[in-house]
Design an enzyme around this catalytic site. Structure first.
Site, PDB file in Angstrom:
ATOM      1  N   GLY A 224       0.762  -1.244   0.000  1.00 30.85           N
ATOM      2  CA  GLY A 224       0.000   0.000   0.000  1.00 30.85           C
ATOM      3  C   GLY A 224       0.789   1.289   0.000  1.00 30.85           C
ATOM      4  O   GLY A 224       0.198   2.363  -0.180  1.00 30.85           O
ATOM      5  N   GLU A 258       4.295  -6.307   1.723  1.00 33.16           N
ATOM      6  CA  GLU A 258       3.874  -6.732   0.376  1.00 33.16           C
ATOM      7  C   GLU A 258       3.706  -5.554  -0.578  1.00 33.16           C
ATOM      8  O   GLU A 258       2.598  -5.262  -1.035  1.00 33.16           O
ATOM      9  CB  GLU A 258       2.517  -7.441   0.464  1.00 33.16           C
ATOM     10  CG  GLU A 258       2.442  -8.577   1.439  1.00 33.16           C
ATOM     11  CD  GLU A 258       0.998  -9.064   1.654  1.00 33.16           C
ATOM     12  OE1 GLU A 258       0.052  -8.327   1.319  1.00 33.16           O
ATOM     13  OE2 GLU A 258       0.842 -10.169   2.151  1.00 33.16           O
ATOM     14  N   PRO A 259       4.756  -4.870  -0.903  1.00 34.70           N
ATOM     15  CA  PRO A 259       4.598  -3.706  -1.781  1.00 34.70           C
ATOM     16  C   PRO A 259       4.433  -4.112  -3.243  1.00 34.70           C
ATOM     17  O   PRO A 259       5.036  -5.078  -3.699  1.00 34.70           O
ATOM     18  CB  PRO A 259       5.934  -2.966  -1.603  1.00 34.70           C
ATOM     19  CG  PRO A 259       6.903  -4.067  -1.317  1.00 34.70           C
ATOM     20  CD  PRO A 259       6.164  -5.121  -0.563  1.00 34.70           C
ATOM     21  N   GLY A 260       3.606  -3.391  -3.931  1.00 34.99           N
ATOM     22  CA  GLY A 260       3.493  -3.578  -5.373  1.00 34.99           C
ATOM     23  C   GLY A 260       3.863  -2.264  -6.042  1.00 34.99           C
ATOM     24  O   GLY A 260       4.960  -2.065  -6.557  1.00 34.99           O
ATOM     25  N   ARG A 297      -6.349   2.624 -15.648  1.00 33.43           N
ATOM     26  CA  ARG A 297      -6.426   3.355 -14.390  1.00 33.43           C
ATOM     27  C   ARG A 297      -7.062   4.733 -14.548  1.00 33.43           C
ATOM     28  O   ARG A 297      -7.767   5.212 -13.669  1.00 33.43           O
ATOM     29  CB  ARG A 297      -5.031   3.535 -13.760  1.00 33.43           C
ATOM     30  CG  ARG A 297      -4.323   2.229 -13.414  1.00 33.43           C
ATOM     31  CD  ARG A 297      -3.131   2.447 -12.509  1.00 33.43           C
ATOM     32  NE  ARG A 297      -3.545   2.757 -11.161  1.00 33.43           N
ATOM     33  CZ  ARG A 297      -3.541   3.955 -10.625  1.00 33.43           C
ATOM     34  NH1 ARG A 297      -3.086   4.979 -11.318  1.00 33.43           N
ATOM     35  NH2 ARG A 297      -3.958   4.138  -9.397  1.00 33.43           N
ATOM     36  N   CYS A 328     -14.152   1.865 -28.562  1.00 33.07           N
ATOM     37  CA  CYS A 328     -15.491   2.445 -28.727  1.00 33.07           C
ATOM     38  C   CYS A 328     -16.161   2.736 -27.399  1.00 33.07           C
ATOM     39  O   CYS A 328     -17.178   2.111 -27.058  1.00 33.07           O
ATOM     40  CB  CYS A 328     -16.347   1.489 -29.531  1.00 33.07           C
ATOM     41  SG  CYS A 328     -15.619   1.180 -31.118  1.00 33.07           S
ATOM     42  N   TYR A 357      -0.111  -1.864 -12.035  1.00 34.07           N
ATOM     43  CA  TYR A 357      -1.512  -1.935 -12.428  1.00 34.07           C
ATOM     44  C   TYR A 357      -1.742  -1.337 -13.823  1.00 34.07           C
ATOM     45  O   TYR A 357      -2.781  -0.754 -14.092  1.00 34.07           O
ATOM     46  CB  TYR A 357      -2.410  -1.267 -11.360  1.00 34.07           C
ATOM     47  CG  TYR A 357      -2.134  -1.808  -9.980  1.00 34.07           C
ATOM     48  CD1 TYR A 357      -2.513  -3.102  -9.655  1.00 34.07           C
ATOM     49  CD2 TYR A 357      -1.435  -1.058  -9.020  1.00 34.07           C
ATOM     50  CE1 TYR A 357      -2.225  -3.631  -8.401  1.00 34.07           C
ATOM     51  CE2 TYR A 357      -1.144  -1.571  -7.773  1.00 34.07           C
ATOM     52  CZ  TYR A 357      -1.541  -2.858  -7.468  1.00 34.07           C
ATOM     53  OH  TYR A 357      -1.246  -3.379  -6.237  1.00 34.07           O
TER      54      TYR A 357
HETATM   55  N1  LLP Z   1      -1.274  -6.847  -0.372  1.00 33.56           N
HETATM   56  C1  LLP Z   1      -2.606  -6.980  -0.532  1.00 33.56           C
HETATM   57  C2  LLP Z   1      -3.331  -7.905   0.329  1.00 33.56           C
HETATM   58  C3  LLP Z   1      -3.289  -6.222  -1.498  1.00 33.56           C
HETATM   59  O1  LLP Z   1      -4.598  -6.349  -1.638  1.00 33.56           O
HETATM   60  C4  LLP Z   1      -2.555  -5.333  -2.329  1.00 33.56           C
HETATM   61  C5  LLP Z   1      -3.217  -4.557  -3.382  1.00 33.56           C
HETATM   62  C6  LLP Z   1      -1.156  -5.241  -2.143  1.00 33.56           C
HETATM   63  C7  LLP Z   1      -0.564  -6.001  -1.155  1.00 33.56           C
HETATM   64  C8  LLP Z   1      -0.309  -4.343  -2.961  1.00 33.56           C
HETATM   65  O2  LLP Z   1      -0.707  -3.014  -2.843  1.00 33.56           O
HETATM   66  P1  LLP Z   1       0.246  -1.844  -3.390  1.00 33.56           P
HETATM   67  O3  LLP Z   1       1.530  -1.884  -2.605  1.00 33.56           O
HETATM   68  O4  LLP Z   1       0.491  -2.082  -4.824  1.00 33.56           O
HETATM   69  O5  LLP Z   1      -0.521  -0.600  -3.153  1.00 33.56           O
HETATM   70  N2  LLP Z   1      -5.675  -1.544  -9.201  1.00 33.56           N
HETATM   71  C9  LLP Z   1      -5.514  -0.526  -8.197  1.00 33.56           C
HETATM   72  C10 LLP Z   1      -4.787  -1.042  -6.982  1.00 33.56           C
HETATM   73  C11 LLP Z   1      -5.453  -2.250  -6.351  1.00 33.56           C
HETATM   74  C12 LLP Z   1      -4.674  -2.772  -5.186  1.00 33.56           C
HETATM   75  C13 LLP Z   1      -5.197  -4.060  -4.709  1.00 33.56           C
HETATM   76  N3  LLP Z   1      -4.461  -4.659  -3.636  1.00 33.56           N
HETATM   77  C14 LLP Z   1      -4.798   0.671  -8.819  1.00 33.56           C
HETATM   78  O6  LLP Z   1      -4.512   0.647 -10.010  1.00 33.56           O
HETATM   79  O7  LLP Z   1      -4.542   1.657  -8.131  1.00 33.56           O
END
Ligand code: LLP
Length: 402
Positions: A224, A258-260, A297, A328, A357
């Site tokens: 997050g 858990e960073p994305g 997004r 479209c 994403y």
């Molecule tokens: N861990 C869990 C349990 C999650 O549900 C998520 C993201 C992450 C880690 C990674 O979150 P991050 O570090 O990337 O913020 N599609 C949306 C974001 C959806 C996130 C869902 N869960 C967007 O494009 O902003």
């Protein structure tokens, strides 16, 4: 980054990833947690390309997965199985069974019914399931409602009392081994206090579990961490780690994070090419070859992405324009009313912050082949996913042949 050269070599629309940036981000976060044992488990959903996952796995990363498909990607990319976590509110029986047989670190459980199901499946196949429970701490993360997950009104996790009941159930079961606890309050977090508060609530639960001999070893704080799309004030990784660590006194736990987006978001670029310009009434449109199916997004969340128009027009006049794709749908736009120079067909438009994403949420809507993906590492570029072909798109359709 030489976008012209890359677009010429690989065509457009194109995703380009800066693997050196990815590495630096990983190291920065890992370092922030250095006071404790920690696992950085890359959230595969942010960008699931196997080469991206492999890049992180070579740095020692684990993987946070939300489907058995993601678990298999992580394993295929070389992630240590004891650093893989399988989360998600609705896991199917076959997914649970496969996750157990792959012997990953733990399954993160999101309901009582699911816990009972995991115990049943583990018993049937003669395994002991290592689990964590996703606690919903009922904290407002102050982010976009679609990516907020830590409130009771969201579908994720269970409340503290239910979690406690579930841990007691798991402790009593011969087929469950409760080793972890998990929370994730939302994505694109830019405020520290909700994270600290959530962590404190969950740490208290860990203490009370300890008092009844349930020994939690992994404290999973979810992902997050927000990134800069525009002018957001950000949380520094060090402060983030400190806020969490400050809630853990007296607890001997390994942190899982858990960073994305934090790892990949700002290291990715989406490159699209101008096809035409046109004017409808007083509206100017720049029509490009990328579309909402490639990067959703902006239409889905009204997200802001910085856009660079690399115009080849000399002394180009600047005026307001909408940048739109060929799909479209009126929602198929990358920008509305932004100041943009006049362009020629073939000029490139670079959309920033597209590493997270972006491709992973892309689709084949309108029977559009998905973009190619390229990695740039130490100044050298390489293709990590070829552009799809029409044949790829129809390859699962069988009935029309008879
Ligand atoms: N861990 C869990 C349990 C999650 O549900 C998520 C993201 C992450 C880690 C990674 O979150 P991050 O570090 O990337 O913020 N599609 C949306 C974001 C959806 C996130 C869902 N869960 C967007 O494009 O902003």
């Amino acid at each position: 980054m030489n976008f012209d050269k890359l677009a010429l070599k690989y065509g457009t629309p194109l995703y380009v990833y800066d693997f050196d940036y990815f590495k630096n981000r990983f190291k920065k976060l890992k370092k922030a947690f250095k006071a404790r044992k920690s696992i950085i488990a890359y959230a595969v959903k942010a960008n699931s390309n196997l080469s991206v996952i492999k890049h992180f796995s070579l740095l020692g990363s684990g993987a946070d997965c939300v489907s058995i498909g993601e678990v298999k990607r992580a394993l295929l990319a070389g992630v240590d199985k004891y650093k893989i976590i399988f989360s998600g509110v609705g896991k199917r029986d076959d997914e649970i069974k496969e996750a157990l047989s792959k012997d990953i670190l733990m399954i993160n459980v999101e309901s009582e019914a699911e816990l009972a199901k995991i115990a049943e499946i583990a018993k049937k196949i003669g395994k002991i399931a290592r689990i964590s429970i996703r606690v919903n701490p009922n904290i407002d993360p102050k982010t976009h409602p679609y990516i907020s997950t830590g409130l009771h009104e969201n579908k994720f996790g269970v409340d503290i009392e239910t979690a406690k009941k579930m841990y007691i159930f798991a402790k009593k079961s011969d087929f469950l081994n409760p080793i972890g606890i998990h929370f994730h309050i939302g994505s694109q977090l830019t405020q520290l206090e909700p994270i600290r508060e959530a962590s404190a609530i969950v740490a208290d639960l860990v203490r009370s579990l300890k008092s009844i001999n349930i020994d939690i070893k992994f404290f999973d704080v979810g992902g997050g961490l927000g990134i800069r799309y525009k002018e957001e004030k950000l949380i520094e990784p060090y402060d983030y780690a400190q806020a969490i660590l400050s809630t853990l006194s007296g607890l001997d736990v390994t942190i899982i994070c858990e960073p994305g987006r934090f790892l990949v978001g700002n290291g990715g670029y989406f490159i699209t090419k101008v096809l035409y310009e046109k004017v409808n009434g007083d509206k100017r449109f720049i029509i490009v070859d990328g579309a909402m199916n490639d990067l959703i997004r902006i239409s889905l969340y009204k997200a802001y992405h910085k856009i660079e128009v690399l115009s080849s027009v000399e002394n180009a006049e600047i005026s307001k324009a909408n940048i739109v794709g060929p799909v479209c749908e009126s929602g198929d736009f990358f920008a509305k009313n932004i100041k943009a120079p006049k362009t020629n067909p073939g000029d490139l438009i670079v959309i920033h912050s597209a590493g997270a994403y972006g491709f992973s949420m892309s689709s084949n809507y309108n029977t559009r082949e998905r973009a190619a993906e390229v990695a740039v590492e130490n100044g050298v570029d390489r293709l990590i996913r070829r552009r799809e072909t029409f044949e790829d798109l129809i390859s699962c359709e069988i009935d029309y042949l008879v």
